[in-house]
Design a protein around this motif. Structure first.
Motif, PDB file in Angstrom:
ATOM      1  N   ALA A   1       0.901  -1.278   0.070  1.00 52.45           N
ATOM      2  CA  ALA A   1      -0.016  -0.078   0.124  1.00 52.45           C
ATOM      3  C   ALA A   1       0.957   1.121  -0.118  1.00 52.45           C
ATOM      4  CB  ALA A   1      -0.894   0.049   1.164  1.00 52.45           C
ATOM      5  N   ALA A   2       1.956   1.270   0.993  1.00 52.45           N
ATOM      6  CA  ALA A   2       2.977   2.456   0.790  1.00 52.45           C
ATOM      7  C   ALA A   2       3.565   2.919  -0.533  1.00 52.45           C
ATOM      8  CB  ALA A   2       3.750   2.335   2.180  1.00 52.45           C
ATOM      9  N   MET A   3       4.032   1.835  -1.190  1.00 54.69           N
ATOM     10  CA  MET A   3       4.979   1.774  -2.389  1.00 54.69           C
ATOM     11  C   MET A   3       3.915   2.100  -3.397  1.00 54.69           C
ATOM     12  SD  MET A   3       7.168  -1.601  -1.924  1.00 54.69           S
ATOM     13  CE  MET A   3       8.033  -1.554  -3.595  1.00 54.69           C
ATOM     14  N   THR A   4       2.512   1.724  -3.321  1.00 51.72           N
ATOM     15  CA  THR A   4       1.405   2.178  -4.461  1.00 51.72           C
ATOM     16  C   THR A   4       1.352   3.499  -4.189  1.00 51.72           C
ATOM     17  OG1 THR A   4       0.659   0.075  -4.416  1.00 51.72           O
ATOM     18  CG2 THR A   4      -0.642   1.617  -5.084  1.00 51.72           C
ATOM     19  N   MET A   5       1.063   4.062  -3.090  1.00 52.30           N
ATOM     20  CA  MET A   5       0.874   5.711  -2.361  1.00 52.30           C
ATOM     21  C   MET A   5       1.877   6.350  -3.041  1.00 52.30           C
ATOM     22  SD  MET A   5      -1.059   5.063   1.295  1.00 52.30           S
ATOM     23  CE  MET A   5      -1.350   6.731   1.448  1.00 52.30           C
ATOM     24  N   PHE A   6       3.197   5.946  -2.786  1.00 51.90           N
ATOM     25  CA  PHE A   6       4.518   6.649  -3.199  1.00 51.90           C
ATOM     26  C   PHE A   6       4.337   6.867  -4.642  1.00 51.90           C
ATOM     27  CE2 PHE A   6       8.877   7.228  -3.980  1.00 51.90           C
ATOM     28  CZ  PHE A   6       9.144   8.343  -3.269  1.00 51.90           C
ATOM     29  N   GLY A   7       4.067   5.607  -5.551  1.00 47.20           N
ATOM     30  CA  GLY A   7       4.292   5.702  -6.692  1.00 47.20           C
ATOM     31  C   GLY A   7       3.330   6.593  -7.565  1.00 47.20           C
ATOM     32  N   GLU A   8       2.013   6.714  -6.989  1.00 43.66           N
ATOM     33  CA  GLU A   8       1.104   7.705  -7.397  1.00 43.66           C
ATOM     34  C   GLU A   8       1.520   9.165  -7.243  1.00 43.66           C
ATOM     35  OE1 GLU A   8      -2.612   4.518  -6.341  1.00 43.66           O
ATOM     36  OE2 GLU A   8      -2.107   6.443  -5.042  1.00 43.66           O
ATOM     37  N   ASN A   9       2.331   9.318  -5.962  1.00 40.47           N
ATOM     38  CA  ASN A   9       2.668  10.519  -5.769  1.00 40.47           C
ATOM     39  C   ASN A   9       4.148  10.642  -4.811  1.00 40.47           C
ATOM     40  OD1 ASN A   9       3.045  13.315  -4.976  1.00 40.47           O
ATOM     41  ND2 ASN A   9       1.179  13.649  -3.596  1.00 40.47           N
ATOM     42  N   PRO A  10       5.269  10.657  -5.655  1.00 33.90           N
ATOM     43  CA  PRO A  10       6.333  10.542  -4.870  1.00 33.90           C
ATOM     44  C   PRO A  10       6.730  11.601  -3.846  1.00 33.90           C
ATOM     45  CG  PRO A  10       6.855  10.203  -7.174  1.00 33.90           C
ATOM     46  CD  PRO A  10       5.276  10.757  -6.947  1.00 33.90           C
ATOM     47  N   ALA A  11       5.927  12.831  -3.681  1.00 35.34           N
ATOM     48  CA  ALA A  11       6.084  13.490  -2.753  1.00 35.34           C
ATOM     49  C   ALA A  11       5.159  13.318  -1.458  1.00 35.34           C
ATOM     50  CB  ALA A  11       5.989  15.232  -3.148  1.00 35.34           C
ATOM     51  N   ALA A  12       4.400  12.256  -1.916  1.00 33.27           N
ATOM     52  CA  ALA A  12       3.330  12.188  -0.804  1.00 33.27           C
ATOM     53  C   ALA A  12       3.923  11.899   0.495  1.00 33.27           C
ATOM     54  CB  ALA A  12       2.598  10.766  -1.151  1.00 33.27           C
ATOM     55  N   ARG A  13       3.206  12.245   1.634  1.00 34.35           N
ATOM     56  CA  ARG A  13       3.709  11.981   3.011  1.00 34.35           C
ATOM     57  C   ARG A  13       2.980  10.924   3.531  1.00 34.35           C
ATOM     58  NH1 ARG A  13       1.527  16.625   2.343  1.00 34.35           N
ATOM     59  NH2 ARG A  13       2.906  18.694   1.814  1.00 34.35           N
ATOM     60  N   LEU A  14       3.660   9.865   3.841  1.00 37.15           N
ATOM     61  CA  LEU A  14       3.072   8.525   4.068  1.00 37.15           C
ATOM     62  C   LEU A  14       2.666   8.542   5.546  1.00 37.15           C
ATOM     63  CD1 LEU A  14       5.586   6.255   2.220  1.00 37.15           C
ATOM     64  CD2 LEU A  14       3.347   6.820   1.435  1.00 37.15           C
TER      65      LEU A  14
ATOM     66  N   LEU B   1      -0.185  -2.094  11.878  1.00 33.78           N
ATOM     67  CA  LEU B   1       0.758  -1.433  11.202  1.00 33.78           C
ATOM     68  C   LEU B   1       1.995  -1.081  12.155  1.00 33.78           C
ATOM     69  CD1 LEU B   1       0.638   1.258   8.532  1.00 33.78           C
ATOM     70  CD2 LEU B   1       1.912   1.781  10.462  1.00 33.78           C
ATOM     71  N   ARG B   2       1.922  -0.591  13.212  1.00 35.72           N
ATOM     72  CA  ARG B   2       2.712  -0.091  14.308  1.00 35.72           C
ATOM     73  C   ARG B   2       3.586  -1.439  14.917  1.00 35.72           C
ATOM     74  NH1 ARG B   2       3.828   5.153  13.854  1.00 35.72           N
ATOM     75  NH2 ARG B   2       1.933   6.388  14.450  1.00 35.72           N
ATOM     76  N   TYR B   3       2.791  -2.651  14.832  1.00 40.35           N
ATOM     77  CA  TYR B   3       3.808  -3.766  15.182  1.00 40.35           C
ATOM     78  C   TYR B   3       5.002  -4.059  14.242  1.00 40.35           C
ATOM     79  CZ  TYR B   3       4.717  -8.544  15.958  1.00 40.35           C
ATOM     80  OH  TYR B   3       5.502  -9.783  16.060  1.00 40.35           O
ATOM     81  N   HIS B   4       4.657  -3.759  13.112  1.00 40.39           N
ATOM     82  CA  HIS B   4       5.811  -4.128  11.998  1.00 40.39           C
ATOM     83  C   HIS B   4       6.816  -2.841  11.862  1.00 40.39           C
ATOM     84  CE1 HIS B   4       3.964  -7.707  10.991  1.00 40.39           C
ATOM     85  NE2 HIS B   4       2.781  -7.119  10.565  1.00 40.39           N
ATOM     86  N   PHE B   5       5.871  -1.609  11.942  1.00 42.41           N
ATOM     87  CA  PHE B   5       6.784  -0.239  11.592  1.00 42.41           C
ATOM     88  C   PHE B   5       6.300   0.554  12.853  1.00 42.41           C
ATOM     89  CE2 PHE B   5       5.852  -2.221   7.477  1.00 42.41           C
ATOM     90  CZ  PHE B   5       7.200  -2.446   7.036  1.00 42.41           C
ATOM     91  N   PRO B   6       7.095   0.610  13.995  1.00 41.81           N
ATOM     92  CA  PRO B   6       6.784   1.258  15.160  1.00 41.81           C
ATOM     93  C   PRO B   6       6.927   2.776  14.894  1.00 41.81           C
ATOM     94  CG  PRO B   6       8.300  -0.446  15.684  1.00 41.81           C
ATOM     95  CD  PRO B   6       8.134  -0.525  14.222  1.00 41.81           C
ATOM     96  N   THR B   7       7.530   3.215  14.038  1.00 43.35           N
ATOM     97  CA  THR B   7       7.741   4.691  13.796  1.00 43.35           C
ATOM     98  C   THR B   7       7.451   4.920  12.213  1.00 43.35           C
ATOM     99  OG1 THR B   7      10.076   4.894  13.262  1.00 43.35           O
ATOM    100  CG2 THR B   7       9.497   4.871  15.540  1.00 43.35           C
ATOM    101  N   GLN B   8       6.883   6.120  11.967  1.00 41.29           N
ATOM    102  CA  GLN B   8       6.675   6.603  10.587  1.00 41.29           C
ATOM    103  C   GLN B   8       8.199   6.523   9.701  1.00 41.29           C
ATOM    104  OE1 GLN B   8       5.326  10.474  10.028  1.00 41.29           O
ATOM    105  NE2 GLN B   8       4.078  10.238   8.071  1.00 41.29           N
ATOM    106  N   ARG B   9       9.169   7.116  10.283  1.00 40.62           N
ATOM    107  CA  ARG B   9      10.497   7.019   9.655  1.00 40.62           C
ATOM    108  C   ARG B   9      10.678   5.238   9.233  1.00 40.62           C
ATOM    109  NH1 ARG B   9      15.468  10.121  12.056  1.00 40.62           N
ATOM    110  NH2 ARG B   9      14.168  11.504  11.212  1.00 40.62           N
ATOM    111  N   GLU B  10      10.741   4.383  10.266  1.00 39.34           N
ATOM    112  CA  GLU B  10      10.888   3.247   9.966  1.00 39.34           C
ATOM    113  C   GLU B  10      10.310   2.610   8.568  1.00 39.34           C
ATOM    114  OE1 GLU B  10      11.315   0.140  12.904  1.00 39.34           O
ATOM    115  OE2 GLU B  10      11.049   1.851  14.298  1.00 39.34           O
TER     116      GLU B  10
END
Length: 203
Positions: free
Chosen positions: A18-31, A47-56
């Motif tokens: 989902a995140a890669m698709t969103m990035f592909g639709e808009n590379p400047a998107a804030r995920l 989501l937080r279990y797999h990626f505790p922070t937005q930066r990760e």
């Protein structure tokens, strides 16, 4: 990506897709994690279990995207002179920006998303994530060239910053009017920069 029995993606891979698709639709998107979780059809807790922070999450997405777009195996092809390999990799970084109208649109998007508004923590994190990935990628290429003896040992962090600054400037030039062939002048500039690192006439 890991596919479970029955052909279903696990929650971590759903998030990344989902995140890669969103990035592909808009590379400047804030995920934003909320938007990604919604797009992936998973809970915020999952989501937080797999990626505790937005930066990760951002770093993982950018790493995967660069691994798909920029093939590092070519930097190892010693049948090609080192200078040509490095210029080729830098060209790959420039490729998504396009030329002319496409480059102008990409530049406008960056301006609107990161320069025009008052910067938020989320915007800053998104921009820095892109910068960290570019830095990591260029340092890796330089490390490969040092290990094979094509480049003298030195501060690859500073060298990578120099090359990234150059590429950023070339990306901006692609969006501006030019009298000569932009791709020819870009090639000349890339080789001049790479030769300054490798030593003029280096392989």
């Amino acid at each position: 990506m890991t596919v479970r029995a029955g052909g279903e993606l696990g929650s971590r891979d759903k998030v990344l897709l989902a995140a890669m698709t969103m990035f592909g639709e808009n590379p400047a998107a804030r995920l934003s994690v909320r938007a990604v979780a919604s797009r992936a059809g998973v809970s915020m807790g999952s989501l937080r279990y797999h990626f505790p922070t937005q930066r990760e999450l951002q770093d993982e997405v950018l790493t995967r995207i660069y691994d798909l777009v920029i093939k590092d195996d070519q930097i190892h092809d010693t049948s090609v002179p080192a200078r040509d390999r490095l210029v080729g990799r830098l060209r790959q970084v420039l490729a998504p920006a396009g030329v002319g109208a496409q480059a102008r649109e990409a530049t406008r998007k960056v301006f609107e998303d990161f320069l025009l508004p008052e910067s938020t923590e989320e915007q800053r994190a998104a921009y820095l994530a892109v910068g960290r990935e570019a830095q990591r990628r260029v340092e890796y290429w330089l490390t490969v060239l040092v290990s094979e003896g094509a480049l003298a040992a030195g501060d690859n962090t500073k060298r990578a910053r120099f090359l990234i600054t150059l590429v950023n400037g070339l990306g901006l030039e692609r969006a501006l009017p030019a009298e000569d062939s932009i791709l020819q002048s870009e090639t000349d500039t890339l080789y001049l920069a790479v030769d300054s690192l490798l030593g003029s006439g280096s392989d």
